[in-house]
Design an enzyme around this catalytic site. Structure first.
Site, short mmCIF file in Angstrom:
data_model
loop_
_atom_site.label_atom_id
_atom_site.label_comp_id
_atom_site.label_asym_id
_atom_site.label_seq_id
_atom_site.Cartn_x
_atom_site.Cartn_y
_atom_site.Cartn_z
N LYS A 1 43.04 21.44 56.51
CA LYS A 1 44.39 22.02 56.46
C LYS A 1 45.39 21.17 57.23
O LYS A 1 46.57 21.15 56.87
CB LYS A 1 44.38 23.46 56.98
CG LYS A 1 43.65 24.41 56.04
CD LYS A 1 44.07 25.86 56.18
CE LYS A 1 43.43 26.68 55.06
NZ LYS A 1 43.59 28.12 55.20
N LYS B 1 35.87 24.02 46.34
CA LYS B 1 35.80 25.48 46.21
C LYS B 1 37.07 26.02 45.56
O LYS B 1 38.14 25.43 45.68
CB LYS B 1 35.55 26.13 47.58
CG LYS B 1 36.76 26.35 48.42
CD LYS B 1 36.52 27.40 49.52
CE LYS B 1 37.88 27.75 50.11
NZ LYS B 1 38.04 28.90 50.89
N LYS C 1 42.83 29.98 46.64
CA LYS C 1 44.10 30.57 46.22
C LYS C 1 45.28 29.69 46.59
O LYS C 1 46.36 29.85 46.06
CB LYS C 1 44.27 31.97 46.79
CG LYS C 1 44.16 32.10 48.31
CD LYS C 1 44.57 33.51 48.73
CE LYS C 1 43.55 34.22 49.59
NZ LYS C 1 43.53 33.84 50.99
P1 ATP Z 1 42.63 29.68 51.13
O1 ATP Z 1 42.03 29.45 49.79
O2 ATP Z 1 44.08 30.04 51.08
O3 ATP Z 1 42.28 28.67 52.15
P2 ATP Z 1 40.58 31.53 51.41
O4 ATP Z 1 40.62 32.25 50.11
O5 ATP Z 1 39.53 30.54 51.65
O6 ATP Z 1 42.01 30.98 51.68
P3 ATP Z 1 40.36 34.04 52.79
O7 ATP Z 1 41.26 34.76 51.89
O8 ATP Z 1 40.55 34.39 54.19
O9 ATP Z 1 40.51 32.48 52.66
O10 ATP Z 1 38.87 34.28 52.36
C1 ATP Z 1 38.34 35.55 52.38
C2 ATP Z 1 36.88 35.50 52.08
O11 ATP Z 1 36.64 34.95 50.80
C3 ATP Z 1 36.07 34.64 53.06
O12 ATP Z 1 34.88 35.32 53.38
C4 ATP Z 1 35.78 33.40 52.29
O13 ATP Z 1 34.58 32.80 52.70
C5 ATP Z 1 35.64 33.94 50.88
N1 ATP Z 1 35.93 32.92 49.89
C6 ATP Z 1 37.08 32.24 49.73
N2 ATP Z 1 37.02 31.38 48.70
C7 ATP Z 1 35.76 31.51 48.19
C8 ATP Z 1 35.06 30.88 47.10
N3 ATP Z 1 35.64 29.95 46.35
N4 ATP Z 1 33.79 31.28 46.85
C9 ATP Z 1 33.20 32.22 47.60
N5 ATP Z 1 33.79 32.84 48.64
C10 ATP Z 1 35.06 32.49 48.94
#
Ligand code: ATP
Ligand code: LTN
Length: 330
Positions: free
Chosen positions: A113, A195, A198
């Site tokens: 980040k 991965k 969002k």
């Molecule tokens: P960003 O994508 O904005 O960095 P994020 O989606 O990774 O944010 P959070 O919204 O805080 O971050 O994630 C919430 C939960 O979703 C966490 O437990 C994270 O590990 C899970 N998560 C996020 N993306 C994935 C993915 N692609 N596959 C599986 N689990 C995920």
């Protein structure tokens, strides 16, 4: 016997993806039956990257509505907004005092980040994992259901708990991550080596929980695959592997069943079916979400009650911590 504690959080930093759903929220629902679960909307974490205030407010309610629409029941678990429970920030400060800069510097998420905001890197992004440790440790958490990407942060939370316990005497429970074997890392539809996120610039790379059927069809149709042309589960075909994972989670069918079903059929039909399975899996959530968003009073009631319950538990731990570090009782 008292139920063991589960804690997890999701950032209101944008629309939630099916990665968030599969890697995290879906598992929250199963856990609420057996454990004393706290599910937080981590708005304090969200401001570690710039947010537009009115969007942050909207996204915070959206995450709450998605929690509820996915099947979390405020009678069974505690749903709350992080900034409503002061102890999160207060414990973070104390934990900062035993956190090593070197270890924070090695956090993959920070490294990634910070690349995106080279100039004016903010200090909160650096101490983000300390706040996350505070979230978890305040509730004497046993299990933390998260996606694979959060494993390193969990390690840090465990280190900090042990360090505090060693320095000041037994105070925190040492938390364990709960990472699903399957679906813990849903990949980007455009670049299946990364991965699904969002915050990806390319909106074709993710499917949002609230995406409309046509949008889902279009995104899956455009998903990057390969030239092999067989629906087989292996690391040579990361795009297909990812779609098979998604299919399997939403349909309940095993990978073997899916491989057999599409033998000799090519990708066109497979992708169409993946889209339909996702659409029908999300439909009931979207329907409940729409209803909930029309009832802001109810949402308010849920997060207020949640904050009250969370505050009660959090304060107990914080008081202990303040006493142990040598602060005079107020
Ligand atoms: P960003 O994508 O904005 O960095 P994020 O989606 O990774 O944010 P959070 O919204 O805080 O971050 O994630 C919430 C939960 O979703 C966490 O437990 C994270 O590990 C899970 N998560 C996020 N993306 C994935 C993915 N692609 N596959 C599986 N689990 C995920
Ligand atoms: N860093 C997490 C969100 C998060 C979290 C937590 C997860 C903040 N605090 C406590 C589990 C437990 C992420 O997914 N980006």
């Amino acid at each position: 016997m008292e139920k063991k504690v589960v804690f997890s959080g999701v950032q209101p930093s944008g629309g939630l993806t099916i990665g968030n759903y599969i890697g995290a929220i879906k598992n929250f629902v199963d856990l609420q039956e057996k454990y004393n679960c706290y599910y937080c909307i981590v708005d304090l974490h969200a401001i570690t990257v710039p947010q537009i205030p009115k969007d942050l407010r909207k996204n915070t309610l959206e995450v709450l509505a998605i929690y509820l629409a996915s099947g979390l029941d405020p009678e069974k678990c505690t749903l709350f907004i992080q900034s409503h429970v002061d102890a999160h920030v207060e414990l973070t400060w104390v934990l900062n005092s035993i956190s090593y800069m070197g270890q924070l510097n090695r956090m993959t998420q920070f490294k990634e980040k910070s690349k995106k905001s080279e100039e004016n890197l903010n200090a909160a992004l650096f101490t983000y994992p300390v706040l996350m440790a505070a979230d978890i440790l305040l509730y004497q958490t046993e299990f933390v259901p998260v996606g694979e990407d959060q494993k390193q942060h969990l390690e840090l939370a465990r280190d900090l708990a042990e360090r505090f316990n060693n320095r000041y005497s037994e105070t925190f429970k040492i938390p364990e991550p709960l990472i699903q074997k399957f679906g813990a890392r849903i990949m980007s539809l455009q670049n299946p080596e990364n991965k699904m996120s969002k915050s990806d610039e390319n909106e074709n790379s993710y499917i949002l929980i609230l995406d409309k059927p046509d949008v889902i069809r279009r995104k899956i149709k455009r998903a990057v695959t390969d030239s092999i042309g067989e629906v087989k589960y292996n690391d040579e075909q990361l795009g297909i592997k990812n779609l098979m994972n998604i299919y399997s989670v939403f349909s309940g069918d095993s990978i073997d069943v899916i491989e057999n079903r599409y033998e000799g059929l090519g990708y066109g039909k497979f992708k169409e079916d993946v889209a339909e399975v996702v659409i029908s899996g999300l439909a009931p959530i979207q329907k409940r979400y729409d209803d909930l968003m029309k009832n802001k009073d109810y949402l308010e009631k849920v997060y207020r009650q949640g904050a009250e319950k969370a505050n009660y538990a959090a304060i107990k731990t914080l008081r202990k911590v303040y006493r142990k570090v040598g602060f005079i009782q107020r």
